[in-house]
Design an enzyme around this catalytic site. Structure first.
Site, mmCIF file in Angstrom:
data_model
loop_
_atom_site.group_PDB
_atom_site.id
_atom_site.type_symbol
_atom_site.label_atom_id
_atom_site.label_comp_id
_atom_site.label_asym_id
_atom_site.label_seq_id
_atom_site.Cartn_x
_atom_site.Cartn_y
_atom_site.Cartn_z
ATOM 1 N N ASP A 266 0.857 -1.178 0.000
ATOM 2 C CA ASP A 266 0.000 0.000 0.000
ATOM 3 C C ASP A 266 0.900 1.238 0.000
ATOM 4 O OD1 ASP A 266 -2.240 1.644 0.069
ATOM 5 O OD2 ASP A 266 -3.267 0.415 1.561
ATOM 6 N N TYR A 267 0.298 2.383 -0.120
ATOM 7 C CA TYR A 267 0.988 3.663 -0.305
ATOM 8 C C TYR A 267 1.979 3.921 0.840
ATOM 9 C CZ TYR A 267 1.061 8.679 -1.677
ATOM 10 O OH TYR A 267 1.401 9.940 -2.104
#
Length: 716
Positions: A266-267
């Protein structure tokens, strides 16, 4: 390109080119076009041109012209002409926006969801995208978490059905040759929905039995449907962040479940191993993430700045890097990008696809099917002859698309006022702030009406990623508006726009009807008008319980049996109970009213003894006792009253959506087999126990004891 050619390409790549394939940065670094895509983490790190030119994929930018330009420029500079992957959050539609996933769950219609996700894929593909970060299949029991909007709710079985449907809809059956489909990425692996206190990015602490029993089924369903990518969660799993969790990624995901696709963080999640406290610096974070099995580092510099050095220093074997590169190149090959880096993208194709009339028609249907009628004291449907007062902060508000509709056009979205054309209109209150002038104006015009449609809720700024709430009530100014209007003695119908279950206990006594509309999408206003006037009949059912108070959270239908269950009707002290509110939610899982009325009777079985290798059939008669046609969602629940570990009070194991004409009766049949009675034992083996089981069939999780059967599972 075949497997041998991919291996040959890897052999030709330099170490830096390989590392580049493992990095992903936001489109803002690539394009001179305007980019208003939301960024969900830091962006202030020193990305240089060399890193950008080497990277293998791009995040969060779309549009045929933009992506053609970026791909063309990239290929001109790429020594080996390896195309970029373009990925984005296409959660509930691209330009045509459907209801938020929590609303789509309320349709209880996986086939409809598959159909609309295929439309999402078609629009996204025409705009140049290759991958959607969907489905999110996290099981959620805490509506304080802002990301409940992306989930389909609190039940593992139902989440399985929607996980499969979303993957099928996005990817289709032939991803290589059908340019109208894109790759799906299931998220967030694993158990992100169990974040403590409903606070985003927070700790998750689950036993492995609970993880496997409740949270894993939907991920597995997505994997079995052929999903191409898996995104790691921000949270810990057994005290190790998912992006550094070798047991989770290489053990459970790859070895046990057989996933051979791409794992993407994820980011910024790889860099976040440092504040988590499991890595001292970016170099250690990169090492741990690659060893664990993360193929793409999204929006951090850990891989870009550290992997080459780690391999030169022999701290990492280059074979780990090659494995990840191969998976990424294989995904690009599966999408046909080596033969056509643009994947038939063109401005003409995009223009012909986006906003197609058939897409809007499907969006309206989905919005009608997703709405849940929570209360109706004989006031709905409305009559055309009535003088209507439309009041409320959501009455003339086009914030209907939901937080993750990043490519939708709010400015083109009709409001309730646009479609209703009421006799009278007043705003009544700001969304979250009291305004006496607006309140006085609303009371004045409401007094001239026969009936009040009160549009309340919370906007996209109160839900989604990074928007957890400690209290999930409506704003006090909206409650005050409802109370003051009640004093006029007029019937009040609430249309509720929101992206999470809310505590409606303070509102409910003051209104005559509540239609839960969620954030219903591009055609939401038109759908709601159809529902209010009976041109469509509400059929949605909740997939997440609505609490009586924030302090009751988590409250969910499939809770575990306790040693002191509260007897029905009892107010005695020494049982598992609250002394100030009921144990049950205000509106339970599976609940939803209709303009029709349904009666269940004659629950029966072909045989009450189920042999381990056989199937048992149960039937129930469902009658529409009203004068209008309606859809009903018939729900099958099973209970295992005695087991090796404590079991839920009931579990959804099947459902069927049926249409009944006025006064029509249909016999609904379900099959029960031994596999449906299995569970994870204390030693994590997955099997059933012989003995007694109870069967319930009803229209919600609040099961009627009159529709209950007792059966025996026989192993011998």
């Amino acid at each position: 390109m075949n497997s041998e050619q991919i291996q040959q390409l890897i052999a030709e790549m330099t170490l830096e080119e390989k590392v580049g394939q493992l990095t992903q940065f936001a489109g803002v670094f690539y394009s001179t076009h305007e980019n208003d895509t939301p960024l969900t983490g830091r962006i202030d790190f020193p990305v240089n041109e060399t890193i950008i030119e080497a990277s293998g994929s791009v995040l969060g930018i779309a549009g045929a012209k933009k992506l053609i330009d970026i791909q063309e420029m990239h290929l001109q500079k790429s020594r080996l002409k390896i195309p970029l992957l373009f990925m984005a959050d296409v959660i509930n539609g691209y330009e045509t926006i459907f209801p938020i996933p929590l609303g789509l769950g309320s349709t209880w219609d996986p086939e409809l969801v598959e159909e609309l996700q295929a439309v999402s894929a078609k629009e996204a593909a025409s705009a140049g995208l290759h991958v959607s970060f969907a489905p999110m299949v996290d099981l959620v029991r805490d509506p304080r978490w802002g990301r409940v909007m992306e989930s389909t709710g609190e039940d593992p079985y139902l989440n399985e059905q929607f996980a499969e449907a979303t993957v099928r809809g996005l990817q289709g059956s032939d991803l290589l040759h059908n340019m109208d489909h894109i790759a799906a990425c299931v998220k967030h692996f694993a158990a992100y929905g169990a974040a403590e206190a409903g606070r985003d990015y927070n700790t998750v602490d689950l036993s492995e039995r609970e993880l496997r029993e409740m949270h894993m089924p939907a991920y597995i369903a997505a994997l079995n449907a052929g999903v191409k990518l898996v995104m790691t969660a921000f949270n810990t799993v057994h005290s190790i962040p998912a992006s550094a969790n070798t047991q989770l990624l290489r053990g459970m995901l790859r070895k046990e479940y057989g996933f051979d696709g791409v794992v993407i963080s994820d980011y910024g999640a790889v860099q976040e191993l440092i504040p988590h406290g499991v890595a001292e610096n970016e170099e250690e974070a990169a090492e741990k993430a690659l060893r664990a099995g993360v193929d793409i580092d999204m929006m951090s510099l850990c891989y870009a700045q550290s992997l080459s050095e780690l391999i030169h220093e022999k701290k990492l074997d280059e074979s780990l890097l090659d494995e990840a590169v191969e998976r990424i190149l294989q995904l690009k090959n599966d999408l046909g990008l080596f033969e056509d880096p643009y994947r038939a993208t063109s401005e003409e194709r995009e223009q012909a696809t986006l906003g197609h009339a058939s897409h809007k028609q499907l969006a309206r249907k989905a919005a009608e099917k997703s709405a849940v009628l929570l209360k109706n004291e004989n006031v709905l449907p409305l009559q055309d002859r009535e003088r209507l007062a439309l009041i409320g902060p959501y009455a003339d508000n086009n914030d209907l698309l939901g937080e993750w509709s990043i490519f939708g056009k709010m400015e083109d979205t009709a409001t309730l006022k646009d479609k209703l054309e009421p006799t009278f209109y007043a705003k009544g209150a700001e969304m979250y702030e009291r305004n006496q002038k607006l309140l006085d104006e609303a009371l004045h015009i409401a007094n001239q009406a026969d009936i009040i449609v009160l549009a309340l809720g919370e906007g996209r700024d109160r839900s989604g990623e990074g928007r957890s709430r400690a209290s999930i009530t409506l704003a006090p100014c909206q409650i005050e508006l409802a109370k003051k209007l009640k004093e006029l003695g007029k019937p009040i119908v609430v249309t509720l726009f929101n992206a999470r279950p809310l505590d409606l206990s303070e509102l409910e006594p003051y209104v005559d009807a509540i239609l839960e509309c969620w954030h219903p999408g591009s055609e939401g206003a038109a759908a709601i008008i159809n529902l209010l006037f009976g041109k469509a009949n509400p059929s949605g059912k909740l997939t997440m319980s609505f609490p009586r108070a924030t302090g009751q959270i988590p409250v969910y239908y499939n809770s575990y049996q306790t040693g002191r269950p509260l007897p029905a009707g009892s107010d005695e002290r020494f049982f598992s109970r609250y002394i100030d509110i009921a144990n049950e939610p205000l509106y339970p899982f599976g609940f939803g009213l209709s303009y029709a009325a349904f009666e269940y009777s004659q629950l029966r079985a072909t045989n009450l003894n189920l042999q381990k290798t056989e199937t048992l059939t149960v039937e129930v008669d469902v009658t529409n006792t009203s004068d209008v046609a309606g859809e009903e969602i018939v729900q099958l629940y099973l209970q295992d009253p005695v087991a090796e570990v404590v079991r839920p009070v009931k579990e959804l194991k099947g459902f069927k959506k049926i249409l009944l004409a006025p006064h029509e009766t249909k016999t609904i049949t379900f099959e029960i087999n031994e596999e449906m009675l299995r569970y994870h034992h204390s030693d994590l083996t997955y099997s059933s126990d012989p003995g007694t089981f109870f069967v319930y069939i009803n229209g919600s999780s609040k099961c009627d004891e009159a529709n209950k059967l007792e059966l025996q599972l026989i192993h011998s």
